[in-house]
Design a protein around this motif. Structure first.
Motif, short mmCIF file in Angstrom:
data_model
loop_
_atom_site.label_atom_id
_atom_site.label_comp_id
_atom_site.label_asym_id
_atom_site.label_seq_id
_atom_site.Cartn_x
_atom_site.Cartn_y
_atom_site.Cartn_z
N VAL A 197 0.84 -1.20 0.00
CA VAL A 197 0.00 0.00 0.00
C VAL A 197 0.87 1.25 0.00
O VAL A 197 0.60 2.23 -0.70
CB VAL A 197 -0.95 -0.01 1.22
CG1 VAL A 197 -1.59 1.37 1.41
CG2 VAL A 197 -2.03 -1.07 1.03
N GLN A 198 1.95 1.24 0.77
CA GLN A 198 2.89 2.37 0.79
C GLN A 198 3.54 2.56 -0.58
O GLN A 198 3.69 3.69 -1.06
CB GLN A 198 3.95 2.16 1.86
CG GLN A 198 3.42 2.21 3.28
CD GLN A 198 4.48 1.90 4.31
OE1 GLN A 198 5.67 1.83 3.98
NE2 GLN A 198 4.07 1.69 5.55
N ALA A 199 3.93 1.45 -1.21
CA ALA A 199 4.53 1.53 -2.54
C ALA A 199 3.53 2.08 -3.56
O ALA A 199 3.89 2.88 -4.43
CB ALA A 199 5.03 0.15 -2.98
N GLU A 200 2.28 1.66 -3.43
CA GLU A 200 1.23 2.14 -4.33
C GLU A 200 1.05 3.64 -4.18
O GLU A 200 0.95 4.37 -5.18
CB GLU A 200 -0.07 1.40 -4.01
CG GLU A 200 -1.24 1.77 -4.90
CD GLU A 200 -2.49 1.05 -4.48
OE1 GLU A 200 -3.13 0.42 -5.34
OE2 GLU A 200 -2.85 1.11 -3.28
N ALA A 201 1.03 4.12 -2.94
CA ALA A 201 0.86 5.55 -2.69
C ALA A 201 2.05 6.33 -3.24
O ALA A 201 1.89 7.42 -3.81
CB ALA A 201 0.71 5.81 -1.19
N ASN B 175 -16.74 -0.71 2.54
CA ASN B 175 -15.48 -1.30 2.99
C ASN B 175 -14.33 -0.74 2.17
O ASN B 175 -14.13 -1.12 1.01
CB ASN B 175 -15.54 -2.83 2.87
CG ASN B 175 -14.40 -3.51 3.58
OD1 ASN B 175 -13.27 -3.02 3.57
ND2 ASN B 175 -14.67 -4.63 4.21
N LEU B 176 -13.55 0.17 2.76
CA LEU B 176 -12.42 0.77 2.05
C LEU B 176 -11.25 -0.20 1.95
O LEU B 176 -10.49 -0.15 0.98
CB LEU B 176 -11.97 2.05 2.77
CG LEU B 176 -12.91 3.24 2.68
CD1 LEU B 176 -12.34 4.41 3.48
CD2 LEU B 176 -13.14 3.66 1.24
N SER B 177 -11.07 -1.06 2.93
CA SER B 177 -9.93 -1.98 2.90
C SER B 177 -10.03 -2.93 1.72
O SER B 177 -9.02 -3.40 1.20
CB SER B 177 -9.84 -2.77 4.22
OG SER B 177 -10.96 -3.62 4.37
N ARG C 212 -11.07 7.91 4.27
CA ARG C 212 -10.22 7.31 3.25
C ARG C 212 -9.06 6.59 3.90
O ARG C 212 -8.80 6.77 5.09
CB ARG C 212 -9.72 8.37 2.26
CG ARG C 212 -9.07 9.59 2.89
CD ARG C 212 -8.90 10.70 1.87
NE ARG C 212 -8.40 11.92 2.47
CZ ARG C 212 -7.29 12.55 2.11
NH1 ARG C 212 -6.55 12.07 1.12
NH2 ARG C 212 -6.92 13.66 2.70
N ASP C 213 -8.38 5.77 3.13
CA ASP C 213 -7.24 5.03 3.63
C ASP C 213 -6.16 6.01 4.08
O ASP C 213 -5.89 7.00 3.39
CB ASP C 213 -6.70 4.11 2.53
CG ASP C 213 -5.71 3.08 3.07
OD1 ASP C 213 -4.62 3.50 3.48
OD2 ASP C 213 -6.03 1.88 3.07
N ALA C 214 -5.54 5.74 5.23
CA ALA C 214 -4.53 6.65 5.76
C ALA C 214 -3.37 6.83 4.80
O ALA C 214 -2.76 7.92 4.74
CB ALA C 214 -4.02 6.13 7.10
N ALA C 215 -3.05 5.81 4.01
CA ALA C 215 -1.94 5.91 3.06
C ALA C 215 -2.22 6.96 1.98
O ALA C 215 -1.27 7.51 1.39
CB ALA C 215 -1.68 4.56 2.41
N MET D 121 -5.49 12.56 -4.18
CA MET D 121 -6.55 12.23 -3.24
C MET D 121 -6.82 13.40 -2.30
O MET D 121 -7.98 13.65 -1.92
CB MET D 121 -6.18 10.99 -2.44
CG MET D 121 -6.10 9.71 -3.27
SD MET D 121 -7.64 9.33 -4.14
CE MET D 121 -8.71 8.95 -2.75
N ASN D 122 -5.79 14.13 -1.92
CA ASN D 122 -5.98 15.30 -1.07
C ASN D 122 -6.79 16.37 -1.79
O ASN D 122 -7.67 17.01 -1.20
CB ASN D 122 -4.64 15.87 -0.63
CG ASN D 122 -3.91 14.98 0.36
OD1 ASN D 122 -4.54 14.20 1.08
ND2 ASN D 122 -2.60 15.07 0.40
N ARG D 123 -6.50 16.57 -3.06
CA ARG D 123 -7.25 17.56 -3.84
C ARG D 123 -8.70 17.12 -4.01
O ARG D 123 -9.63 17.93 -3.89
CB ARG D 123 -6.59 17.74 -5.21
CG ARG D 123 -5.25 18.48 -5.15
CD ARG D 123 -4.47 18.34 -6.44
NE ARG D 123 -5.17 18.93 -7.57
CZ ARG D 123 -4.82 18.74 -8.84
NH1 ARG D 123 -3.79 17.94 -9.12
NH2 ARG D 123 -5.48 19.32 -9.81
#
Length: 292
Positions: free
Chosen positions: A69-73, A131-133, A255-258, A265-267
């Motif tokens: 997930v970190q790599a994806e972000a 379910n976001l996960s 949303r997912d914390a990552a 996603m912030n925008r």
């Protein structure tokens, strides 16, 4: 291990099935299964515990998922830097309770799409918690802030609800009318349980959908709790007992914390929150009798 393998692994981890992952990846489930088996063989350890209920992550699988997930972000962030300040693109799926999805999001989405013609927007209207996960959606709108999970939660806005009935109501005590509301055993969030505040136990006409409840009230001969922002869509209805019964709830963006590392996603979150706040305010002014 390459990114394509991790992408397949993440899809299975999020959907907990080969079929679900295949739908996300547009890949045959058997091919997904072979890719997972190849990845596990290379690691020499199992990433999933298989059962008739699906694919559950092992301890190693959980650790790999967090790294993936970190790599994806990080990859998303790198791609966004290349796009600069251009309009938002790609596909975004927003999960929301059906009241929000029916009466608020269509207007907000229309403005968002007009300002970002390269963005494809999907709205998942669900009378349950999204379910976001499992990546059922990229962003979720809820009526209660979740207390578990690695999530980012932002309060969007409060909103009001009142008892309403048909304009042709002959008078008397509106609480004596048959009550329209949720199917009691299908209320998925405590914030949606209005019966205690009404002093009633029986729901004569029920649905798990706010939109269906509104249509029931439009037929006359009943009363029910209605979002003020939905009333402009049902001119046959009027608020009653406003001095005695007024409820307030709130929407939250989850949303997912990552995703906090993702400028895109912030925008999106910023624009969505601003749009929903403005739309709730506009529609509630109309419901109160003010001009839009």
């Amino acid at each position: 291990m390459n990114w394509d393998d991790l992408r397949v692994f993440l899809a299975v981890a999020r959907t907990e099935s080969l079929t679900g992952a295949g739908q996300v990846l547009r890949m045959d489930p058997a091919t997904v299964g072979r890719r997972v088996a190849r990845l596990e063989e290379g690691l020499g350890r199992a990433l999933f515990a298989r059962s008739p209920r699906g694919y559950a992550l092992t301890d190693l699988g959980v650790r790999l998922r967090d790294h993936a997930v970190q790599a994806e972000a990080a990859l998303d962030a790198a791609l966004e830097e290349g796009q600069g300040e251009a309009g938002l693109t790609g596909t975004i799926r927003i999960g929301a309770p059906d009241g929000c999805a029916n009466f608020l999001l269509p207007q907000v989405v229309a403005r968002l799409a007009e300002e970002n013609p390269g963005l494809d927007i999907q709205v998942l209207a669900a009378p349950r918690v999204v379910n976001l996960s499992r990546r059922e959606a990229d962003l979720a709108i809820t009526v209660s802030p979740p207390k578990t999970g690695r999530l980012t939660v932002q309060r969007i806005t409060g909103y009001r609800l009142h008892l309403a009935t048909h304009r042709d109501w002959a008078g008397g005590d509106p609480l004596a009318l048959p009550l329209v509301g949720y199917i009691p055993d299908m209320i998925f969030d405590a914030e949606l349980d209005y019966l205690g505040e009404l002093g009633r136990e029986r729901v004569a006409r029920a649905s798990n959908s706010v939109a269906v409840q509104l249509q029931m009230l439009r037929q006359g001969g009943a009363a029910g709790i209605v979002h003020d922002f939905a009333l402009p869509f049902a001119p046959e209805l009027v608020r009653v007992l406003t001095d005695r019964l007024s409820l307030e709830r709130a929407f939250y963006l989850v949303r997912d914390a990552a995703d906090r590392r993702s400028d895109r996603m912030n925008r999106l979150a910023e624009v969505l929150i601003a749009g929903l706040r403005a739309e709730v305010m506009r529609l509630e002014r109309i419901a109160a009798g003010d001009q839009p």
